[in-house]
Design a protein around this motif. Structure first.
Motif, PDB file in Angstrom:
ATOM      1  N   TRP A   1     100.271 -44.122 124.024  1.00 17.53           N
ATOM      2  CA  TRP A   1     100.536 -43.144 122.957  1.00 17.53           C
ATOM      3  C   TRP A   1     100.243 -41.735 123.465  1.00 17.53           C
ATOM      4  N   VAL A   2      99.108 -41.548 124.158  1.00 14.97           N
ATOM      5  CA  VAL A   2      98.777 -40.250 124.755  1.00 14.97           C
ATOM      6  C   VAL A   2      99.855 -39.848 125.764  1.00 14.97           C
ATOM      7  N   TYR A   3     100.276 -40.808 126.559  1.00  8.54           N
ATOM      8  CA  TYR A   3     101.315 -40.564 127.573  1.00  8.54           C
ATOM      9  C   TYR A   3     102.604 -40.053 126.930  1.00  8.54           C
ATOM     10  N   LEU A   4     103.032 -40.692 125.851  1.00  4.89           N
ATOM     11  CA  LEU A   4     104.278 -40.303 125.190  1.00  4.89           C
ATOM     12  C   LEU A   4     104.168 -38.927 124.532  1.00  4.89           C
ATOM     13  N   VAL A   5     102.998 -38.636 123.939  1.00  5.73           N
ATOM     14  CA  VAL A   5     102.806 -37.324 123.302  1.00  5.73           C
ATOM     15  C   VAL A   5     102.858 -36.207 124.348  1.00  5.73           C
TER      16      VAL A   5
ATOM     17  N   ILE B   1      97.227 -36.683 135.102  1.00  6.78           N
ATOM     18  CA  ILE B   1      96.690 -37.246 133.853  1.00  6.78           C
ATOM     19  C   ILE B   1      97.732 -38.103 133.142  1.00  6.78           C
ATOM     20  N   ILE B   2      98.959 -37.580 132.983  1.00 10.57           N
ATOM     21  CA  ILE B   2      99.962 -38.347 132.245  1.00 10.57           C
ATOM     22  C   ILE B   2     100.402 -39.577 133.035  1.00 10.57           C
ATOM     23  N   SER B   3     100.420 -39.476 134.370  1.00 10.92           N
ATOM     24  CA  SER B   3     100.788 -40.631 135.188  1.00 10.92           C
ATOM     25  C   SER B   3      99.729 -41.723 135.082  1.00 10.92           C
ATOM     26  N   LEU B   4      98.459 -41.304 135.114  1.00  6.70           N
ATOM     27  CA  LEU B   4      97.363 -42.268 134.999  1.00  6.70           C
ATOM     28  C   LEU B   4      97.391 -42.953 133.633  1.00  6.70           C
TER      29      LEU B   4
ATOM     30  N   PHE C   1     105.639 -33.162 124.888  1.00 10.24           N
ATOM     31  CA  PHE C   1     105.250 -31.757 125.027  1.00 10.24           C
ATOM     32  C   PHE C   1     105.788 -31.179 126.327  1.00 10.24           C
ATOM     33  N   LEU C   2     105.732 -31.962 127.411  1.00 13.38           N
ATOM     34  CA  LEU C   2     106.213 -31.502 128.710  1.00 13.38           C
ATOM     35  C   LEU C   2     107.728 -31.276 128.685  1.00 13.38           C
ATOM     36  N   ILE C   3     108.455 -32.167 128.046  1.00 15.27           N
ATOM     37  CA  ILE C   3     109.915 -32.011 127.927  1.00 15.27           C
ATOM     38  C   ILE C   3     110.246 -30.743 127.146  1.00 15.27           C
ATOM     39  N   GLY C   4     109.543 -30.531 126.014  1.00 19.71           N
ATOM     40  CA  GLY C   4     109.783 -29.331 125.209  1.00 19.71           C
ATOM     41  C   GLY C   4     109.443 -28.057 125.967  1.00 19.71           C
ATOM     42  N   THR C   5     108.348 -28.089 126.738  1.00 17.69           N
ATOM     43  CA  THR C   5     107.958 -26.912 127.522  1.00 17.69           C
ATOM     44  C   THR C   5     108.992 -26.589 128.587  1.00 17.69           C
TER      45      THR C   5
END
Length: 269
Positions: A72-76, A54-57, A80-84
């Motif tokens: 914008w969705v990609y960056l958000v 999803i994030i790659s697309l 979240f992925l970095i924080g996780t």
């Protein structure tokens, strides 16, 4: 150079988009298997695969087609992925900081004691339902079959994995010569039957935890590399987002702030 960040983000996300396909395929293949261990791993694989997809697309569409909301969705999601990943890495270091093998006099292998490990680990491994899943995995893996033909000399000179040391033999201190002295509780759980052995021993649970600990340390190192890489990609993505916003306004330095100025009264003359 103006579109360089968009090009880089586009290629990076095309690569991760293609990489997510075998991950999802592996998870779906495991879902069809009847093996307990594989079905236990299928959910994390599918979640990771679909998140990457999803994030790659979103990143690919946003960077290559100048779609600001997709970037914008990609960056958000990336944030979240970095924080996780950062939280998971820190948690892993905390829960795996305790526990280690104990040297056995006259032996090459080590033995492991459940009380040495962190409370979170012990609570998790003592859950009957969770342990039954792991026990079925151990029985299916035939780990103990590899040492079933060892001679007494082999036990003196050869090493064992943590699981083999804890699950495939009784503790070395056990004495079955008819003595009435108090012994380790695991000595009474041991059984020669191939499907019993010491699978219900605390030493077996400790051996599994040691294996998980070693794997978690390797995973933490990989997580750190991934976090650094994702932070770099996130920074490039921010540049690509700014480029896309500028492209939408057709103004190289941001929004055109003259949009509300009315033309002169004789503009149409």
């Amino acid at each position: 150079m103006y579109r360089f960040s968009n090009t880089v983000i586009g290629f990076l996300n095309l690569f991760t988009l293609l990489a997510s396909i075998p991950i999802i395929g592996g998870g779906l293949w495991m879902a069809r298997s009847k093996t307990t261990c594989e079905s236990f791993l299928q959910t994390p694989l599918l979640v990771i695969g679909f998140v990457i997809l999803i994030i790659s697309l979103a990143g690919f569409i946003g960077a290559c087609f100048n779609v600001a909301w997709a970037l914008w969705v990609y960056l958000v999601v990336m944030l979240f992925l970095i924080g996780t990943l950062l939280g998971l890495t820190l948690f892993g270091f905390v829960v795996t900081s305790r526990g280690h093998g104990v040297e056995v006099p006259g032996r090459v292998y080590k033995e492991y004691h459940l009380e040495d490990y962190s409370p979170w680990f012990k609570k998790r491994i003592k859950d009957p339902q969770y342990w039954m899943t792991i026990k079925n995995c151990l029985l299916g893996s035939k780990t103990c079959a590899q040492i079933s033909y060892w001679t007494p000399i082999d036990y003196l000179t050869r090493d064992m994995s943590p699981v083999q040391s804890g699950c495939c033999k009784p503790p070395t201190t056990c004495n079955y010569a008819g003595t009435m002295l108090a012994q380790d509780e695991d000595c009474y759980h041991w059984n020669n039957a191939p499907n019993l052995l010491c699978y219900d021993c605390d030493s077996c649970k400790a051996g599994v935890l040691e294996s998980v600990k070693l794997d978690w340390h390797k995973l933490s190192v990989l997580n750190i590399v991934m976090i650094v890489l994702l932070i770099g990609i996130y920074s490039i993505g921010c540049c690509a987002f700014q480029n896309t916003k500028r492209a939408e306004s057709d103004y190289p330095y941001g929004e055109n702030r003259m949009s509300k100025v009315h033309p002169r009264w004789d503009f149409h003359w």
